[in-house]
Write an enzyme that holds these catalytic residues in place. Structure first.
Site, PDB file in Angstrom:
ATOM      1  CD  GLU A 190      10.502 -29.229  36.184  1.00 12.70           C
ATOM      2  OE1 GLU A 190      11.360 -29.433  37.061  1.00 12.70           O
ATOM      3  OE2 GLU A 190      10.682 -29.481  34.983  1.00 12.70           O
ATOM      4  CB  SER A 220      14.027 -30.806  36.761  1.00 13.24           C
ATOM      5  OG  SER A 220      13.069 -31.793  36.486  1.00 13.24           O
ATOM      6  CG  ASP A 239      13.287 -28.036  41.719  1.00 17.21           C
ATOM      7  OD1 ASP A 239      13.772 -29.100  41.321  1.00 17.21           O
ATOM      8  OD2 ASP A 239      13.167 -27.028  41.001  1.00 17.21           O
TER       9      ASP A 239
END
Length: 549
Positions: free
Chosen positions: A257, A457, A261
């Site tokens: 994640e 995400s 990002d």
């Protein structure tokens, strides 16, 4: 479907309670199990006491004026200091709560704006103060926390001043990483995103623009992975690094994640300085991360304008009072010109809690002060066409009512012939997602290895980067940041700012017998569609559309 846990009888007289909506049943379905060993009575735990804020009705009215592009006051945000002065609890209220804990031999440390209290005490003291039966829980990932098995109560003496207690009843949802086998026809990279959505990189003449990734739950990034990502996909950025790390970062344990990002927020925007926040809210202090993170923001003189947040939970498993208090924080920072972007979730309509006749909304996607991103994938049959991807979550909040900026598009959706039975959702709640971007086949580097991943995400930093670039255009021209951008985004819908998504893979329906689907205009799978950056950027700089001086 909101669940309220019944309060246990207490020796204390209770005037108000912040009971846990979370239950052990929910905890088990999120991977948590009670450990055999109970916490020692002398073991120290830390909780956050969130105090009630003042004048939130005035702040809400202020935002209704300043976030409306047609208003003469559009973009005239407050300073963070002015927001704190308006909303922080009265000094007498703070002093009363601090004194109550001091009388019990417990220290309560106020935050910078005196709207949170950090309380560290023994298990025995917490049990006495809040009527909480504390137990240790272990997650399938190996993480451990201490939580109450019976909720908690707030003593009568301080109940009027306390919004909720964080760190006693919430069981964090530790996301499963979604790895997608790459296809020969598609590899999403920063350059692919810029080309697909007509994104251009402005010259940076104003140096005050900042953007940030927000990470929780042991999600770290590696700079060596970042450099390898640049080598593969954005060679002109080799040598660039995160401008500031707030909180710890363990580069030897990068997470998918956080890697995604950081690599895409930086890779798409190219030159906008990027911060990374890490809030150690699971192992170290047993606390729910959101309110800890807001306390960090309070302590800083300078903070970024756009926050990309890949953290999502099932709304009914989050205490309503806690969610409301977090929502208030989003409202406060929005009023000061800051923007929050999150993914809508990766579990379709969310029927995964044993309730098979009602869709499960997500938080913080359900907050009216957060931009929620759904996900698309490329059609296998239609050339150059995006469709809703099966895992993209969406729905309607049971905690927050529909904001006025959504009224027109949601009403049209509800009047269409493509709506599941109304018994499955709260039609008057805040609808999400707001819009979508591609959410599959993102090329990332983790642990030195290139791989492809997907999830909403991935859409989060993709659109957060676009908003950050529009902020750069605004700041270059001496104009205000986008701030609470949701009303702007919905007004832009009528101006052709999105490509409508009208087809989809079958939405994940869990144990339910129905689901949403993509239809013409807004829908609770893909929102208003995917963005046309060039149109949004022109509208943001149009002094007539935005009523900018």
């Amino acid at each position: 479907m909101v669940r309220k846990q019944q309060l246990v009888a207490l020796l204390l007289v209770v005037a108000a309670a912040c009971a846990a909506a979370e239950s052990v049943q929910y905890a088990q379905r999120k991977g948590w199990r009670a450990a055999a060993e109970a916490p020692a009575q002398g073991e120290r735990v830390r909780v956050t006491v969130a105090l009630n804020l003042q004048h939130m009705d005035l702040l809400q009215a202020f935002l209704a004026r300043t976030a409306d592009p047609s208003s003469p006051q559009y973009g005239q945000w407050m300073t963070r200091e002015a927001v704190a002065e308006l909303t922080s609890p009265a000094p007498a209220a703070v002093d009363a709560v601090v004194a109550h804990f001091a009388a019990a031999g417990v220290s309560a440390e106020p935050s910078a704006h005196r709207d949170f209290l950090a309380v560290e005490a023994t298990v025995a003291q917490i049990a006495s103060l809040f009527g909480a039966n504390l137990a240790r829980y272990v997650h399938t990932s190996g993480a451990t926390i201490v939580r109450s098995t019976n909720g908690y109560t707030v003593p009568e003496e301080i109940a009027p001043y306390v919004a909720c207690i964080a760190g006693l009843s919430e069981f964090p949802k530790i996301s499963e990483e979604r790895v997608i086998t790459p296809t020969k026809s598609l590899l999403v990279t920063p350059d692919w995103i810029r080309d697909r959505y007509s994104v251009t990189i402005p010259t940076i003449s104003d140096k005050t623009n900042l953007q940030a990734v927000v990470s929780f739950l042991e999600q770290y990034y590696s700079n060596s992975d970042l450099q390898e990502f640049f080598l593969l996909y954005e060679k002109n950025m080799i040598g660039d690094a995160v401008a500031q790390q707030v909180g710890k970062n363990n580069e030897s344990m990068p997470g998918l994640e956080a890697s995604l990002d950081v690599q895409y927020l930086m890779g798409v925007t190219v030159d906008v300085p990027t911060w990374v926040y890490y809030t150690d809210g699971l192992i170290a202090n047993n606390n729910e991360p959101w309110l800890d993170w807001f306390q960090t923001l309070e302590s800083q003189d300078l903070i970024p304008w756009v926050f990309s947040m890949s953290y999502q939970d099932l709304e009914p498993t989050v205490d309503r009072d806690y969610a409301s208090r977090v929502n208030d924080e989003f409202m406060k920072y929005s009023a000061a010109g800051h923007t929050f972007v999150t993914g809508s979730g990766d579990w379709g309509v969310g029927c995964s809690l044993g309730v098979c006749n009602y869709f499960t909304p997500d938080f913080p996607s359900s907050s009216p002060y957060v931009v929620s991103l759904g996900g698309t994938t490329m059609s296998a049959t239609a050339t150059d066409t995006e469709i809703g991807v099966y895992f993209s979550s969406g729905g309607f909040s049971d905690y927050f009512t529909r904001p006025s900026y959504q009224d027109d598009v949601v009403a049209k959706y509800l009047a269409s012939g493509s709506v599941p039975p109304r018994t499955y959702f709260n039609a008057s709640g805040r609808g999400f997602p707001d819009l979508s971007t591609i959410a599959t086949n993102f090329g990332v580097v983790m642990d030195g290895k290139a791989q492809t991943v997907g999830g909403t995400s991935a859409a989060t930093p993709t659109f957060a980067a676009m908003l950050s670039l529009i902020n750069q255009l605004r700041l270059n021209a001496g104009q205000p940041t986008l701030g609470w951008v949701n009303p702007f985004l919905y007004k832009a819908f009528a101006e052709g700012a999105y490509t409508d998504i009208t087809s989809n893979q079958a939405m994940d329906k869990g144990c339910c017998n129905a689901a949403f689907k993509a239809v013409t205009a807004w829908d609770p799978m893909t929102g208003m569609g995917v963005p046309k950056f060039d149109v949004l950027a022109k509208l943001a700089m149009n002094t007539t559309f935005c009523n900018l001086a």
